[in-house]
Design an enzyme around this catalytic site. Structure first.
Site, PDB file in Angstrom:
ATOM      1  N   LEU A  65      -4.078  16.379   2.532  1.00 32.45           N
ATOM      2  CA  LEU A  65      -3.884  17.417   1.514  1.00 32.45           C
ATOM      3  C   LEU A  65      -3.629  16.780   0.150  1.00 32.45           C
ATOM      4  CD1 LEU A  65      -1.644  19.587   3.846  1.00 32.45           C
ATOM      5  CD2 LEU A  65      -3.975  20.154   3.114  1.00 32.45           C
ATOM      6  N   LYS A 172       1.747   2.281  -0.371  1.00 37.85           N
ATOM      7  CA  LYS A 172       0.590   2.682  -1.178  1.00 37.85           C
ATOM      8  C   LYS A 172       0.944   2.765  -2.654  1.00 37.85           C
ATOM      9  CE  LYS A 172      -3.268   5.632  -1.989  1.00 37.85           C
ATOM     10  NZ  LYS A 172      -4.078   6.815  -1.690  1.00 37.85           N
TER      11      LYS A 172
END
Lengths: 302, 302
Positions: A65, A172
């Site tokens: 998402l 990340k």
């Protein structure tokens, strides 16, 4: 082979779901955009009419998402996925790139409900999603990681266990924050070289084998020429868009603010990606920041 | 084998001159500090009592000096080296790291006097100078480069012809400016990781094989642990000192100012190396900038 519920079939989710089918899994897919669900029928993805329906009978539930608010909404709101899967014990995997806090809130809620969950954001872009060569940076327990590994391997090539819950998101944003800084730094270096009459190929030859080396320079040089495969040679066609880089640097700065971390260069670099997006170039590759600096250069606004 | 005049026998110049002797050249050495000249007698370097005396009968004249002002002074002032070597035609090589403008002024004066000159700054530090493994970034004509190559090869391993006059200096400061930025960026990334509970070894494993990679991270990680050979594991013993990095970034900023080049991150990074030097850590390795950011972190001055 597993039954997998997949929620979020956008540019990334769609090819990821298709690769799960190719690997022999049964995939029930859902997206708020009914058209993308229909389009995936040809790839063998079963259409579900709600997120909850997609989780029925699932061994694994995956979400892909846009942002933390969507992830919290889909998993946590009344009638959300954690409620929907109660009674069975699927492994939950969120592949979205979101803020570390949202990742930990959702994982905590899953744990309270007796469910295992991984945060597993990716790098590699649409190309990597299509070719099943994504890198997954995964946070969660050892047992959850072991359970998720075969599923992730159907969508990616490099699956790294970064640590406990939230560690995937942390890895990340730390990586991409360093990349964001390096890219502006390489841009500054190549502009200065140009202004000093130093050939870009020569600077590349020297710096790529020396202490100034970085992936941003060696593999993705923002000045056209030295790296033929780089977006700089295709008018900065993405690649990894400036809008997505801005999103990631913003996540890093939210995490830095929340933890009192000094990230002065990242904050400074962010202002350049913001300016690129504000100028309407958010869909270009993030290395287009070089062109923005070059424009400042020409305008004497250094 | 050549007769070489060598002026400037400091930490770098002394082992470089010794390596020229080892390679079979006759070296006449001079330094303002008579003691270092005497000390080199054991290495076979002939003592000269002035810079001009060191150039007598020389095929090649090399300078290795602290800054542009010294280089201009030694070569250009009345009775300077360009005057001293008139009538013979030695190749002139300046190995100092100096501003591009000074390099070009001296080279121009040499050209007017009918002499060939190279700017050939080095990287690799005292270790590289001693082991004859320096990298030389060389600016000058093709013929001058061809003439100088065998001499430089006696002192280094990687000799790169960067372009015309001044290109060697330009390459060095562009490379080191990018390095200066990358190092602060890596420091920010590892501090943020720490504050998010992400293990440094995990971030290293991920980023060193991903888009966040840089030499500053992979070979010189400023956070202790992931790269055992890095100065961060030896209380930031240099290596390449913060004072020298500050010098190089200042040179880059002088060149940026002179050419109107936008180098915002370099200017920001420079303030951190300046702060490190101001705090008395100029003799530490430049990766000590990590410790400064970590201190800001602890003090909540993010």
């Amino acid at each position: 082979m597993a039954t997998i519920g997949f929620i979020g079939l956008g540019n990334m989710g769609a090819p990821m779901a298709a690769n799960l089918v190719k690997a022999g899994h049964r995939v029930n897919g859902y997206d708020v955009n009914a058209k993308v669900v229909q389009a995936l029928a040809a790839a063998g993805v079963q259409a579900a009419h709600s997120a909850a329906e997609a989780t029925r009978g699932a061994d694994v539930v995956i979400t892909m998402l846009p942002a933390g608010e969507h992830v919290r909404d889909v998993w946590l709101h009344q009638g959300g996925l954690i409620e929907a899967v109660k009674g069975s014990t699927p492994l939950l995997i969120d592949c979205s790139t979101i803020d570390v806090d949202s990742a930990r809130v959702v994982t905590d809620a899953a744990r309270v409900a007796g469910l295992e969950m991984l945060d597993a954001p990716v790098s590699g872009g649409v190309g990597g999603a299509t070719a099943a060569t994504l890198t997954f940076m995964v946070g969660g327990s050892d047992t959850a990681f072991a359970r998720g590994l075969p599923v992730l391997q159907a969508m990616g090539k490099n699956i790294v266990h970064a640590g406990g819950p939230g560690a995937g998101q942390a890895a990340k944003i730390c990586n991409n924050m360093m990349l964001a800084i390096n890219m502006v730094g390489v841009s500054e270096g190549f502009l200065l070289a140009q202004n000093l009459g130093l050939d870009w190929d020569k600077l590349f030859q020297i710096a790529s084998t020396s202490s100034g080396q970085s992936w941003a320079l060696s593999s993705y040089c923002p000045a056209p020429g030295p790296v033929p495969a780089a977006p700089s040679n295709r008018d900065y066609a993405a690649g990894f868009t400036a809008a997505l880089m801005l999103k990631d640097v913003k996540l890093s700065q939210a995490a830095a603010d929340a933890t009192g971390s000094p990230t002065p260069l990242a904050a400074h670099a962010m202002s350049f990606y913001q300016a690129v997006v504000d100028a309407g170039d958010g869909g270009k590759d993030f290395s287009v920041v070089f062109r923005r600096l070059a424009n400042l250069n020409r305008q004497g606004q250094a």
